[in-house]
Scaffold this motif. Structure first.
Motif, PDB file in Angstrom:
ATOM      1  N   THR A  44       8.590  -4.909  10.321  1.00 61.59           N
ATOM      2  CA  THR A  44       7.643  -4.332  11.279  1.00 61.59           C
ATOM      3  C   THR A  44       8.312  -4.072  12.620  1.00 61.59           C
ATOM      4  O   THR A  44       8.155  -2.992  13.211  1.00 61.59           O
ATOM      5  CB  THR A  44       6.428  -5.258  11.468  1.00 61.59           C
ATOM      6  OG1 THR A  44       5.736  -5.372  10.222  1.00 61.59           O
ATOM      7  CG2 THR A  44       5.467  -4.699  12.503  1.00 61.59           C
ATOM      8  N   ASN A  47      10.829  -1.204  12.377  1.00 62.85           N
ATOM      9  CA  ASN A  47      10.120   0.071  12.281  1.00 62.85           C
ATOM     10  C   ASN A  47       9.633   0.524  13.656  1.00 62.85           C
ATOM     11  O   ASN A  47       9.725   1.713  14.005  1.00 62.85           O
ATOM     12  CB  ASN A  47       8.937  -0.064  11.323  1.00 62.85           C
ATOM     13  CG  ASN A  47       8.296   1.257  10.997  1.00 62.85           C
ATOM     14  OD1 ASN A  47       8.968   2.231  10.680  1.00 62.85           O
ATOM     15  ND2 ASN A  47       6.973   1.312  11.079  1.00 62.85           N
ATOM     16  N   TYR A  75       5.508  -7.382  -5.474  1.00 62.20           N
ATOM     17  CA  TYR A  75       4.598  -7.718  -4.373  1.00 62.20           C
ATOM     18  C   TYR A  75       5.355  -7.684  -3.047  1.00 62.20           C
ATOM     19  O   TYR A  75       4.873  -7.115  -2.053  1.00 62.20           O
ATOM     20  CB  TYR A  75       3.980  -9.097  -4.582  1.00 62.20           C
ATOM     21  CG  TYR A  75       3.132  -9.543  -3.419  1.00 62.20           C
ATOM     22  CD1 TYR A  75       1.796  -9.163  -3.312  1.00 62.20           C
ATOM     23  CD2 TYR A  75       3.675 -10.316  -2.393  1.00 62.20           C
ATOM     24  CE1 TYR A  75       1.027  -9.537  -2.228  1.00 62.20           C
ATOM     25  CE2 TYR A  75       2.917 -10.694  -1.305  1.00 62.20           C
ATOM     26  CZ  TYR A  75       1.596 -10.312  -1.228  1.00 62.20           C
ATOM     27  OH  TYR A  75       0.840 -10.689  -0.136  1.00 62.20           O
ATOM     28  N   LYS A  78       6.061  -4.051  -2.113  1.00 62.99           N
ATOM     29  CA  LYS A  78       4.880  -3.343  -1.614  1.00 62.99           C
ATOM     30  C   LYS A  78       4.533  -3.773  -0.191  1.00 62.99           C
ATOM     31  O   LYS A  78       4.134  -2.951   0.646  1.00 62.99           O
ATOM     32  CB  LYS A  78       3.699  -3.578  -2.549  1.00 62.99           C
ATOM     33  CG  LYS A  78       3.822  -2.839  -3.876  1.00 62.99           C
ATOM     34  CD  LYS A  78       2.618  -3.108  -4.772  1.00 62.99           C
ATOM     35  CE  LYS A  78       2.697  -2.315  -6.065  1.00 62.99           C
ATOM     36  NZ  LYS A  78       1.542  -2.591  -6.961  1.00 62.99           N
ATOM     37  N   ASN A  79       4.682  -5.049   0.091  1.00 62.50           N
ATOM     38  CA  ASN A  79       4.414  -5.537   1.441  1.00 62.50           C
ATOM     39  C   ASN A  79       5.388  -4.916   2.439  1.00 62.50           C
ATOM     40  O   ASN A  79       4.994  -4.485   3.532  1.00 62.50           O
ATOM     41  CB  ASN A  79       4.527  -7.060   1.474  1.00 62.50           C
ATOM     42  CG  ASN A  79       4.092  -7.644   2.800  1.00 62.50           C
ATOM     43  OD1 ASN A  79       2.907  -7.690   3.105  1.00 62.50           O
ATOM     44  ND2 ASN A  79       5.042  -8.099   3.598  1.00 62.50           N
ATOM     45  N   LEU A  81       6.973  -2.075   2.145  1.00 64.01           N
ATOM     46  CA  LEU A  81       6.647  -0.657   2.288  1.00 64.01           C
ATOM     47  C   LEU A  81       5.450  -0.466   3.218  1.00 64.01           C
ATOM     48  O   LEU A  81       5.443   0.454   4.040  1.00 64.01           O
ATOM     49  CB  LEU A  81       6.360  -0.048   0.916  1.00 64.01           C
ATOM     50  CG  LEU A  81       7.562   0.040  -0.035  1.00 64.01           C
ATOM     51  CD1 LEU A  81       7.110   0.464  -1.425  1.00 64.01           C
ATOM     52  CD2 LEU A  81       8.620   0.991   0.506  1.00 64.01           C
ATOM     53  N   ALA A  82       4.451  -1.338   3.105  1.00 64.01           N
ATOM     54  CA  ALA A  82       3.284  -1.247   3.979  1.00 64.01           C
ATOM     55  C   ALA A  82       3.652  -1.476   5.439  1.00 64.01           C
ATOM     56  O   ALA A  82       2.980  -0.958   6.341  1.00 64.01           O
ATOM     57  CB  ALA A  82       2.234  -2.264   3.535  1.00 64.01           C
ATOM     58  N   GLU A  83       4.720  -2.232   5.668  1.00 61.63           N
ATOM     59  CA  GLU A  83       5.137  -2.536   7.035  1.00 61.63           C
ATOM     60  C   GLU A  83       6.146  -1.529   7.578  1.00 61.63           C
ATOM     61  O   GLU A  83       6.578  -1.653   8.722  1.00 61.63           O
ATOM     62  CB  GLU A  83       5.702  -3.954   7.092  1.00 61.63           C
ATOM     63  CG  GLU A  83       4.623  -5.016   6.856  1.00 61.63           C
ATOM     64  CD  GLU A  83       5.139  -6.428   6.962  1.00 61.63           C
ATOM     65  OE1 GLU A  83       6.374  -6.624   6.996  1.00 61.63           O
ATOM     66  OE2 GLU A  83       4.305  -7.349   7.033  1.00 61.63           O
ATOM     67  N   THR A  86      11.576   2.036   4.332  1.00 64.08           N
ATOM     68  CA  THR A  86      11.735   3.274   3.570  1.00 64.08           C
ATOM     69  C   THR A  86      12.886   3.188   2.569  1.00 64.08           C
ATOM     70  O   THR A  86      13.106   4.118   1.801  1.00 64.08           O
ATOM     71  CB  THR A  86      11.964   4.470   4.501  1.00 64.08           C
ATOM     72  OG1 THR A  86      13.095   4.197   5.340  1.00 64.08           O
ATOM     73  CG2 THR A  86      10.741   4.718   5.372  1.00 64.08           C
ATOM     74  N   ASP A 118       4.098   6.557  -5.172  1.00 63.14           N
ATOM     75  CA  ASP A 118       3.205   6.499  -4.015  1.00 63.14           C
ATOM     76  C   ASP A 118       3.947   6.533  -2.689  1.00 63.14           C
ATOM     77  O   ASP A 118       3.314   6.470  -1.629  1.00 63.14           O
ATOM     78  CB  ASP A 118       2.350   5.222  -4.074  1.00 63.14           C
ATOM     79  CG  ASP A 118       1.395   5.222  -5.246  1.00 63.14           C
ATOM     80  OD1 ASP A 118       0.876   6.302  -5.591  1.00 63.14           O
ATOM     81  OD2 ASP A 118       1.184   4.142  -5.839  1.00 63.14           O
ATOM     82  N   HIS A 119       5.279   6.631  -2.759  1.00 69.28           N
ATOM     83  CA  HIS A 119       6.081   6.608  -1.536  1.00 69.28           C
ATOM     84  C   HIS A 119       7.187   7.663  -1.627  1.00 69.28           C
ATOM     85  O   HIS A 119       8.349   7.319  -1.876  1.00 69.28           O
ATOM     86  CB  HIS A 119       6.666   5.219  -1.299  1.00 69.28           C
ATOM     87  CG  HIS A 119       5.632   4.150  -1.114  1.00 69.28           C
ATOM     88  ND1 HIS A 119       5.046   3.888   0.107  1.00 69.28           N
ATOM     89  CD2 HIS A 119       5.058   3.307  -2.006  1.00 69.28           C
ATOM     90  CE1 HIS A 119       4.172   2.909  -0.031  1.00 69.28           C
ATOM     91  NE2 HIS A 119       4.151   2.545  -1.295  1.00 69.28           N
TER      92      HIS A 119
END
Length: 225
Positions: A44, A47, A75, A78-79, A81-83, A86, A118-119
């Motif tokens: 995070t 980013n 898992y 995915k976490n 990627l959400a934060e 890339t 999805d990415h």
């Protein structure tokens, strides 16, 4: 050759501080490296720091042993990627390779490739930890990488018993062919090191000494991840 564009500017030490991550990101933006490679806890922040640059945020998954079950790795991915990550560098299950469980290796690799649905633009690199593998095992994993259409095969975590070698990089490139790219990491400390692996076919270099590598002199201040 724009050497900086080959470099994943890396800090994965257990005691990495926020100040050190901020310095890493500042250097990456200044020198326009391909990415920063950091532990998931700092995705995070990285980013945020790099949002106005073209530097990618790469993080590691299942690091450094690769011994988590696939569901846990996915898992974690995915976490990340959400934060804002890339690029994902994940460690394969080395025990599966040593046990000849190549169907399990392929299933896990395919699960990571599936994240790309999805990415768009997501880059997936699988870390082989070649210091623990035979030539035949390296070739087999690279064949699976071609079959699953993963983006990169990567030599090392930098935390194993050895890092990148000329022999491993050449073997991986020959086995992966043009379909899969190769990342060399672990012990890459100097400009000469980086250029050697690039000549052998690597298109990414993982190192903690990115600034030294692209300078006029071969500095060796980094840990050489």
């Amino acid at each position: 050759m724009k050497l900086e564009k080959y470099i994943d500017h890396t800090l994965l030490k257990a005691d990495a501080t926020l100040d050190a991550i901020e310095k890493l990101c500042k250097e990456a933006a200044e020198y326009r490296f391909a990415s920063v490679c950091i532990n998931p806890t700092y995705v995070t922040k990285a980013n945020e720091l790099l949002k106005d640059s073209d530097v990618k945020v790469c993080t590691v998954i299942g690091f450094p042993l690769g011994a988590n079950v696939t569901d846990v790795k996915i898992y974690e991915a995915k976490n990340a990627l959400a934060e804002g990550a890339t690029e994902l560098d994940y460690v394969l299950n080395i025990s599966d390779v040593k046990n000849g469980e190549f169907d399990r290796v392929q299933t896990e690799m395919a699960a990571f490739v599936g994240l790309k649905d999805d990415h768009p633009g997501l880059v997936i690199k699988v870390i082989l930890e070649t210091c623990y593998l035979t030539d035949l095992e390296i070739e087999k994993v690279c064949e699976i990488a071609k079959n699953t259409k993963i983006d990169f095969v990567k030599t090392s975590t930098g935390f194993g018993s050895g890092g990148a070698t000329e022999e491993a990089v050449a073997l991986m490139k020959a086995a992966a062919g043009s379909e899969v790219e190769v990342k060399a990491s672990g012990g890459v400390r100097t400009k000469g090191d980086a250029e050697k692996y690039i000549q052998l076919g690597a298109t990414r270099i993982g190192t903690s000494n990115g600034v030294g590598i692209i300078s006029l002199t071969d500095q060796t201040s980094g840990s050489g991840y």
